[in-house]
Design an enzyme around this catalytic site. Sequence first.
Site, PDB file in Angstrom:
ATOM      1  N   HIS A   1      41.348  34.708  44.779  1.00 35.06           N
ATOM      2  CA  HIS A   1      40.289  35.420  44.062  1.00 35.06           C
ATOM      3  C   HIS A   1      39.060  34.536  44.178  1.00 35.06           C
ATOM      4  O   HIS A   1      38.948  33.522  43.490  1.00 35.06           O
ATOM      5  CB  HIS A   1      40.676  35.665  42.591  1.00 35.06           C
ATOM      6  CG  HIS A   1      39.636  36.452  41.854  1.00 35.06           C
ATOM      7  ND1 HIS A   1      39.830  37.757  41.462  1.00 35.06           N
ATOM      8  CD2 HIS A   1      38.363  36.148  41.496  1.00 35.06           C
ATOM      9  CE1 HIS A   1      38.727  38.208  40.877  1.00 35.06           C
ATOM     10  NE2 HIS A   1      37.818  37.242  40.880  1.00 35.06           N
TER      11      HIS A   1
ATOM     12  N   HIS B   1      47.971  45.999  41.968  1.00 32.95           N
ATOM     13  CA  HIS B   1      48.473  45.708  40.622  1.00 32.95           C
ATOM     14  C   HIS B   1      49.297  46.908  40.152  1.00 32.95           C
ATOM     15  O   HIS B   1      48.749  48.021  40.062  1.00 32.95           O
ATOM     16  CB  HIS B   1      47.314  45.508  39.646  1.00 32.95           C
ATOM     17  CG  HIS B   1      46.406  44.375  40.039  1.00 32.95           C
ATOM     18  ND1 HIS B   1      46.571  43.084  39.577  1.00 32.95           N
ATOM     19  CD2 HIS B   1      45.324  44.339  40.874  1.00 32.95           C
ATOM     20  CE1 HIS B   1      45.628  42.306  40.102  1.00 32.95           C
ATOM     21  NE2 HIS B   1      44.863  43.035  40.897  1.00 32.95           N
TER      22      HIS B   1
ATOM     23  N   LYS C   1      49.057  33.461  44.638  1.00 29.01           N
ATOM     24  CA  LYS C   1      47.717  33.931  44.299  1.00 29.01           C
ATOM     25  C   LYS C   1      46.982  32.868  43.506  1.00 29.01           C
ATOM     26  O   LYS C   1      47.499  32.365  42.501  1.00 29.01           O
ATOM     27  CB  LYS C   1      47.820  35.223  43.469  1.00 29.01           C
ATOM     28  CG  LYS C   1      46.483  35.805  43.019  1.00 29.01           C
ATOM     29  CD  LYS C   1      45.692  36.398  44.166  1.00 29.01           C
ATOM     30  CE  LYS C   1      44.285  36.822  43.750  1.00 29.01           C
ATOM     31  NZ  LYS C   1      44.241  38.108  43.060  1.00 29.01           N
TER      32      LYS C   1
ATOM     33  N   ASP D   1      43.250  46.666  45.625  1.00 28.51           N
ATOM     34  CA  ASP D   1      42.987  46.076  44.303  1.00 28.51           C
ATOM     35  C   ASP D   1      43.000  47.163  43.233  1.00 28.51           C
ATOM     36  O   ASP D   1      42.242  47.093  42.258  1.00 28.51           O
ATOM     37  CB  ASP D   1      41.667  45.291  44.276  1.00 28.51           C
ATOM     38  CG  ASP D   1      41.556  44.415  43.030  1.00 28.51           C
ATOM     39  OD1 ASP D   1      42.584  44.135  42.381  1.00 28.51           O
ATOM     40  OD2 ASP D   1      40.422  44.016  42.701  1.00 28.51           O
TER      41      ASP D   1
ATOM     42  N   HIS E   1      46.938  44.406  48.473  1.00 31.57           N
ATOM     43  CA  HIS E   1      46.484  43.862  47.171  1.00 31.57           C
ATOM     44  C   HIS E   1      46.634  44.955  46.126  1.00 31.57           C
ATOM     45  O   HIS E   1      45.808  45.859  46.031  1.00 31.57           O
ATOM     46  CB  HIS E   1      45.018  43.410  47.256  1.00 31.57           C
ATOM     47  CG  HIS E   1      44.537  42.726  46.007  1.00 31.57           C
ATOM     48  ND1 HIS E   1      43.890  41.508  46.029  1.00 31.57           N
ATOM     49  CD2 HIS E   1      44.599  43.079  44.692  1.00 31.57           C
ATOM     50  CE1 HIS E   1      43.582  41.147  44.793  1.00 31.57           C
ATOM     51  NE2 HIS E   1      44.002  42.095  43.954  1.00 31.57           N
TER      52      HIS E   1
ATOM     53  N   HIS F   1      39.703  40.996  48.293  1.00 30.12           N
ATOM     54  CA  HIS F   1      38.647  41.924  47.876  1.00 30.12           C
ATOM     55  C   HIS F   1      37.241  41.355  48.090  1.00 30.12           C
ATOM     56  O   HIS F   1      36.500  41.124  47.140  1.00 30.12           O
ATOM     57  CB  HIS F   1      38.825  42.393  46.431  1.00 30.12           C
ATOM     58  CG  HIS F   1      39.241  41.322  45.435  1.00 30.12           C
ATOM     59  ND1 HIS F   1      38.588  40.133  45.303  1.00 30.12           N
ATOM     60  CD2 HIS F   1      40.247  41.288  44.544  1.00 30.12           C
ATOM     61  CE1 HIS F   1      39.175  39.423  44.351  1.00 30.12           C
ATOM     62  NE2 HIS F   1      40.194  40.103  43.879  1.00 30.12           N
TER      63      HIS F   1
HETATM   64  C1  NCD Z   1      42.326  42.989  38.168  1.00 31.39           C
HETATM   65  C2  NCD Z   1      43.288  43.380  37.052  1.00 31.39           C
HETATM   66  O1  NCD Z   1      42.929  44.206  36.208  1.00 31.39           O
HETATM   67  O2  NCD Z   1      44.422  42.866  37.035  1.00 31.39           O
HETATM   68  N1  NCD Z   1      41.015  43.466  37.849  1.00 31.39           N
HETATM   69  C3  NCD Z   1      40.016  43.701  38.717  1.00 31.39           C
HETATM   70  O3  NCD Z   1      38.916  44.011  38.270  1.00 31.39           O
HETATM   71  N2  NCD Z   1      40.192  43.641  40.003  1.00 31.39           N
HETATM   72  C4  NCD Z   1      42.365  41.519  38.372  1.00 31.39           C
HETATM   73  C5  NCD Z   1      41.761  41.095  39.674  1.00 31.39           C
HETATM   74  O4  NCD Z   1      42.328  41.335  40.735  1.00 31.39           O
HETATM   75  O5  NCD Z   1      40.690  40.481  39.657  1.00 31.39           O
HETATM   76 ZN    ZN Z   2      43.339  42.306  42.028  1.00 33.15          ZN
END
Ligand code: NCD
Ligand code: ZN
Length: 355
Positions: A140, A19, A103, A251, A17, A178
């Site tokens: 999520h 970003h 997702k 995450d 997971h 998460h």
């Molecule tokens: C994530 C993001 O900033 O893209 N933020 C987070 O707090 N985890 C989005 C997400 O996965 O919920």
């Molecule tokens: Zn995330």
Amino acid sequence: MPAMADTLTLIRPDDWHLHVRDGAALQTVTAHSARQFARALIMPNLRPPITTVAQAQAYRARILAAVPEGLAFEPVMSLYLTDRLPPEEIARAAQTADVRALKLYPAGATTNSDAGVTDIRRIYPTLEAMQRHGLLLLVHGEVVDPAVDIFDREAVFIERVLTPLRRDFPELKIVLEHITTQEGAQYVRDAGPYTGATITAHHLLYNRNAIFAGGLRPHYYCLPVLKREMHRRSLVQAATSGHPRFFLGTDSAPHPAHLKEHALGCAGCYTALTALEMYAQAFEAAGALDRLEAFASFHGADFYGLARNTGTVTLRREVWTVPDALPYGEGATLKPLSGGEALVWRLDNRSPEAA
Ligand code: NCD
Ligand code: ZN
């Protein structure tokens, strides 16, 4: 008592997971993840979101172009489910090896989720196609009902959304992303072979007090938000139990520091720089360092139906202080969650090594 080991060598781990954003941010953060992980499941919540196989493949190529020379890093792509993602796109996704998952963001649940799903029943034909083609549903798991307390949103999601969904699609592979609560861990433990969960390093290391320690600390704010200590303990118990359906997903969600230190601060903790070190710290505190490799390197690949990695990474016992800010695009900075703090494990510079 055995002497404390001062190195820890693992089969190269994966981050299920992650970003990585796009543009200049992508250049900064991809290098960090590529040093730590062999593969990562890339989250599709860009603006606009990644909703087609063609977009996912173009995004994948941009990520690969940002991997530093000498490192091997494989982005595993996901698509962003909207109310309108057609079942035909699922068939297209199933024909490529690049896209493995979709997702589900309940609309409004988190960063860049406004294009998300407003009512799960609207996407039943798409979920049907996913189940048929063996694509994973990454969830999520928080309700967006403003009447539900923010600390209860995961537990209520399980009851209101996940339980009926599981019943209607018994063979759809679902990852509850998460997880942050005892209820989340318990649900996954009881749910059978088609349900797994990722667990972040920050939810293993911190409880919600971290957000308020001596003042408001926006870098500890993420979604789902940190919970109370009993939930953190349940997550540590799940991650270190050896149970095969709990696996690593950071995450890691970078935002420029000025947008986190803000009246309306963004949700997301940046942990990619020191992810393995943080997980090692959490596992060691639980006396379970010997369980880290399976959690980090085996369980996720097995759940996704992908081959386990070859090659290794090595962590050394070394107290070091994480930099508190890094350059991040034009004039901005990125503050790692562990910035300024001492960590007791350090990923070897020579890592990763080929098999
Ligand atoms: C994530 C993001 O900033 O893209 N933020 C987070 O707090 N985890 C989005 C997400 O996965 O919920
Ligand atoms: Zn995330």
